[in-house]
Motif scaffolding. Structure first.
Motif, PDB file in Angstrom:
ATOM      1  N   SER A  43       0.826  -1.201   0.000  1.00  0.00           N
ATOM      2  CA  SER A  43       0.000   0.000   0.000  1.00  0.00           C
ATOM      3  C   SER A  43       0.863   1.254   0.000  1.00  0.00           C
ATOM      4  O   SER A  43       0.580   2.228  -0.705  1.00  0.00           O
ATOM      5  N   VAL A  44       1.958   1.210   0.779  1.00  0.00           N
ATOM      6  CA  VAL A  44       2.897   2.334   0.793  1.00  0.00           C
ATOM      7  C   VAL A  44       3.535   2.502  -0.575  1.00  0.00           C
ATOM      8  O   VAL A  44       3.653   3.619  -1.098  1.00  0.00           O
ATOM      9  N   ALA A  45       3.954   1.384  -1.186  1.00  0.00           N
ATOM     10  CA  ALA A  45       4.607   1.446  -2.498  1.00  0.00           C
ATOM     11  C   ALA A  45       3.664   2.025  -3.544  1.00  0.00           C
ATOM     12  O   ALA A  45       4.072   2.839  -4.386  1.00  0.00           O
ATOM     13  N   GLU A  46       2.402   1.626  -3.515  1.00  0.00           N
ATOM     14  CA  GLU A  46       1.432   2.150  -4.471  1.00  0.00           C
ATOM     15  C   GLU A  46       1.215   3.643  -4.260  1.00  0.00           C
ATOM     16  O   GLU A  46       1.092   4.410  -5.226  1.00  0.00           O
ATOM     17  N   SER A  47       1.179   4.068  -2.993  1.00  0.00           N
ATOM     18  CA  SER A  47       1.004   5.486  -2.697  1.00  0.00           C
ATOM     19  C   SER A  47       2.200   6.295  -3.184  1.00  0.00           C
ATOM     20  O   SER A  47       2.045   7.367  -3.783  1.00  0.00           O
TER      21      SER A  47
END
Length: 220
Positions: A43-47
């Motif tokens: 989720s962090v990587a996508e953000s």
């Protein structure tokens, strides 16, 4: 279930970017179905990826951007051992998680294994990419895999049982990421057969000449 061996940052970021070949994506997605910590990191990587696309300047360094992504990923919160797990994603059954279950057409009790010899079995999994080879492996409890090195990368995700390798134990949900620098001989731990998802991009390099002789017929 406490997962101790997680996805690398480069796999998470490539998966978030949609740039992984199908075989690698199957391994990553199946691990994510089992691992709340890596789902949070994804989720962090996508953000971050969205922020980079919106804010990166034309002359920004790609290397600098990648360093920033790695730094953000390393700061993402992790689930501590003994902590409260998150609710599993939809479709999780405690057996084979999606998307793997759809690829093999069922759960553990419906798998149709093909013999590899010495009590080991496998199930090749078809994909549409020409970069990877994907299969389920079933290693008898307490038995070793023939010693081998690698012509490229190998991801091994444990789905049932466990194996020991290099002083580490890999259990359900753990993923081992091996490359051409590693020569090893994983051993299934006693008690139950070890079932793994294995993805490679080159044939394995076995030390035993007997295994090398039959390797073309086994497709490994």
């Amino acid at each position: 279930m406490t997962i101790r061996h997680h996805l690398s940052d480069d796999l998470l970021v490539s998966y978030a970017a949609g740039s992984l070949a199908e075989g690698w994506s199957i391994a990553v997605a199946t691990h994510l179905a089992l691992c709340p910590s890596c789902r949070r990191s994804l989720s962090v990587a996508e953000s971050i990826g969205g922020d980079l696309l919106e804010n990166i300047s034309d002359n920004a360094s790609v290397d600098h951007s990648w360093a920033s992504v790695r730094a953000r990923l390393q700061q993402a919160p992790k689930i501590a051992a003994g902590g409260t797990p998150e609710t599993p994603p939809a479709g999780y059954s405690g057996g084979l998680p999606e998307p793997l279950r759809s690829y093999v057409g069922g759960d553990f009790d419906t798998l149709k294994w093909r013999p590899l010899g010495r009590g080991a079995y496998h199930i090749p999994i078809r994909t549409r990419d020409r970069e990877t080879m994907v299969r389920l492996l079933r290693i008898p409890a307490g038995k070793p895999v023939p010693e081998h090195s690698h012509g490229g990368r190998e991801l091994t995700l444990v789905l049932n049982g466990s194996f020991a390798d290099g002083g580490e134990v890999f259990a359900r949900g753990d993923i081992e990421d091996a490359d051409a620098s590693l020569t090893h001989q994983p051993v299934a731990t006693p008690g139950t057969d070890c079932i793994c998802l294995a993805v490679t991009d080159a044939p394995l390099k076995f030390r035993s000449w007997i295994v090398r002789a039959i390797q073309p017929f086994l497709g490994i």
